[in-house]
Design an enzyme around this catalytic site. Structure first.
Site, PDB file in Angstrom:
ATOM      1  N   HIS A 169       0.802  -1.201  -0.060  1.00 14.31           N
ATOM      2  CA  HIS A 169      -0.147  -0.192   0.056  1.00 14.31           C
ATOM      3  C   HIS A 169       0.904   1.276   0.066  1.00 14.31           C
ATOM      4  CE1 HIS A 169      -3.790  -2.268   0.382  1.00 14.31           C
ATOM      5  NE2 HIS A 169      -3.081  -2.774   1.342  1.00 14.31           N
ATOM      6  N   ASP A 174       3.895  -0.964  -4.846  1.00 13.78           N
ATOM      7  CA  ASP A 174       2.749  -1.488  -5.470  1.00 13.78           C
ATOM      8  C   ASP A 174       3.109  -1.424  -6.840  1.00 13.78           C
ATOM      9  OD1 ASP A 174      -0.065  -0.765  -3.446  1.00 13.78           O
ATOM     10  OD2 ASP A 174       1.969  -1.964  -3.004  1.00 13.78           O
TER      11      ASP A 174
END
Length: 553
Positions: A169, A174
């Protein structure tokens, strides 16, 4: 192909080859889920790649000019103090657009990321370039089977492809994980004859002309409830499905409404469609389950292996113990079935946390003589192995376990709920959540067994519900659907029902457990129908026990 490098060999005239395309893989962190609702960007991360080679990276925090919600900080680790000195989106967006100029944007759940970026551009009056966009979530759903990955979440896909970066996150991490997922998916595209960007874009949204040409397979299908079977050139079953309107459902496979890759493959192989008309929708659902279990079609994902179940057994031996098993026996007490072994282990841990029944796996004679284990030394086991407990006291403990798994697991629930409160008061929330999950698995397992037994214990149930043409009636024997029909409006039901019962299947329970004459899924399907509004009991009885685990769900 590895996550580091990949190449596709294809003809140059098929469009822009994927190995020549420059992709800009982008990920955002935000203060919420919708820019229209006022959520703001807090971090931008991007990786530019071509042919498996990283050309550059872009990362920056963004000051959202508002406080970051606490749950977002817990999720991402981004705090107000971290973004306070960061540039605002008015400075970040032009820099990102320059970084991404001339590339194809890639994102996981692309509408989310591109939606925030477009909204920011509109708010700032910055022209939005006409980016081509590729969504790895959509690609994954088209390319990967559910027996390979349980969902299309980035964390699931990253673990499946062995990504070098674990999603956490944070935008750049990511984005790096999404690059590895993208490379894996591009490697999979080759097996479908997809080698160019244009083919990839078509692959994610179009139904092939070959599928459309097979629409004639639905010509003979009636508009009635029932089951349909797609068969190949060798007349083997490829796929089994059910519908209240067979004609409408089968025709949908040859239109844009059908976008699943596996179904496209199946339609290409299909040579004919066989249908089994049914009197009622419930009969169609049950027949579908039985046909899938019998034929195990390659393009069905669920219900192919009804024998694969996981139970907890309280063994039938001088010194009983709890064990995870795949089959039930007549002599022992069971609970379940569970969705998988992990749930069974969690439920087993919940029981062991409350009861001092032995956890060792060896069989013990009536007069065992061996050294006590570590659990006995800390008071977690009654220790029959060294005769620290007599048969009567141990049998009483085993009976307490049996009462909890057969009736109401109140003693377990109360003990674990108290443990949860203690841990929560001490702010040990992760440990409290683990206790909650163990209790949840146990209660669900006990409740599921009880729901199955409610129906399968009854030698015969006849129930009816309203139907456009009268009343639909079902005969259920030991949890197995034995007959189904529709009583026409205005017709005397007693002689009609007598004929239905005379032609019903004779059902004898031939195995132990809560589904003695059918599969667990069939019993649950029948029970769901019995609990729907408007269903009336005509003959037999059916009730839920009290107390039970149902009230704790």
């Amino acid at each position: 192909m590895t996550t580091a490098t990949w190449r596709q060999s294809a003809l140059d005239d098929l469009g822009r080859q994927l190995h020549d395309v420059v992709f800009c893989v982008v990920d955002l962190e935000t203060t919420g889920g919708s820019p229209a609702a006022g959520s703001k960007i807090t971090e931008v991360g991007a990786v530019k790649v071509r042919g498996g080679e990283v050309l550059g990276e872009f990362q920056t925090l963004v000051n959202p000019d508002e406080s970051i919600p606490a749950f977002i900080t817990v999720l991402t680790g981004i705090t107000d103090a971290m973004v306070a000195p960061a540039p605002r989106i008015a400075e970040v967006l032009p820099s990102f657009l320059e970084f991404a100029r001339g590339t194809v944007l890639v994102a996981h759940n692309a509408p989310f990321d591109t939606g925030f970026l477009r909204h920011a551009a509109r708010e700032l009056g910055v022209p939005w370039p006409r980016f081509e966009v590729l969504d790895t979530a959509v690609l994954a759903r088209r390319l990967l089977h559910k027996d390979e990955v349980r969902n299309a979440k980035l964390s699931t896909l990253a673990a499946y492809v062995g990504a070098e970066t674990t999603p956490n996150h944070r935008a750049l991490a990511d984005a790096r994980a999404t690059v590895d997922v993208l490379h894996h998916l591009i490697g999979r595209l080759g097996s479908f004859g997809v080698h160019s960007l244009e083919e990839t874009q078509d692959f994610t949204q179009a139904v092939s002309a070959k599928q459309r040409r097979k629409r004639h397979l639905a010509d003979h299908v009636p508009s009635a409830p029932g089951v349909y079977l797609f068969r190949d050139a060798r007349d083997e079953v490829l796929y089994v499905g059910t519908s209240r309107d067979l004609r409408s459902r089968v025709r949908s496979y040859f239109t844009k409404a059908e976008t699943r890759t596996r179904m496209g493959e199946m339609i290409n192989l299909a040579q004919r469609v066989e249908v089994v008309e049914c009197a009622t929708a419930l009969e169609a659902q049950v027949r579908e389950l039985r046909l899938i279990a019998r034929h195990r079609p390659p393009y069905n994902r669920r219900s192919k292996f009804p024998e694969r179940t996981t139970w907890i057994r309280l063994t039938d031996e001088p010194w009983p113990r709890l064990s995870i098993v795949s089959k039930t026996t007549a002599e022992a007490t069971h609970l379940g079935p569970f969705r998988g072994r992990a749930d069974a282990v969690a439920a087993l841990d919940a029981l062991h946390e409350v009861f001092s029944i032995r956890q060792c796996s060896q069989r013990l004679g009536r007069s065992p003589r061996s050294s006590p284990c570590a659990l006995a030394e800390i008071g977690r086991c009654l220790s029959p192995c060294d005769q620290s407990v007599g048969p009567e006291e141990y049998a009483a403990e085993a009976e307490r376990v049996r009462a909890a798994v057969v009736g109401d697991p109140a003693v377990v629930a109360e003990r674990l709920e108290a443990r949860m409160r203690t841990l929560s008061d001490a702010e040990r929330f992760e440990e409290a959540a683990a206790v909650r999950d163990r209790l949840t698995s146990l209660v669900r397992g006990v409740a599921r067994f009880q729901r199955l037994a409610e129906v399968s214990d009854q030698p015969e149930i006849v129930a009816a519900s309203p139907h456009p043409e009268g009343w639909q009636m079902h005969v259920v024997r030991h949890g197995r659907l034995a007959a189904a029909g529709v009583l026409p409006r205005g017709q005397a039901y007693v002689p009609w029902l007598d004929r239905l019962l005379a032609g019903a299947e004779t059902v004898l329970p031939d195995r132990p457990g809560p589904a003695p004459a059918s599969t667990v899924e069939e019993v649950e399907t029948i029970r769901r129908w019995l609990t729907t509004d408007g269903v009336r009991l005509v003959r037999g009885r059916w009730s839920s026990p009290y107390p039970s685990a149902q009230r704790r769900l």
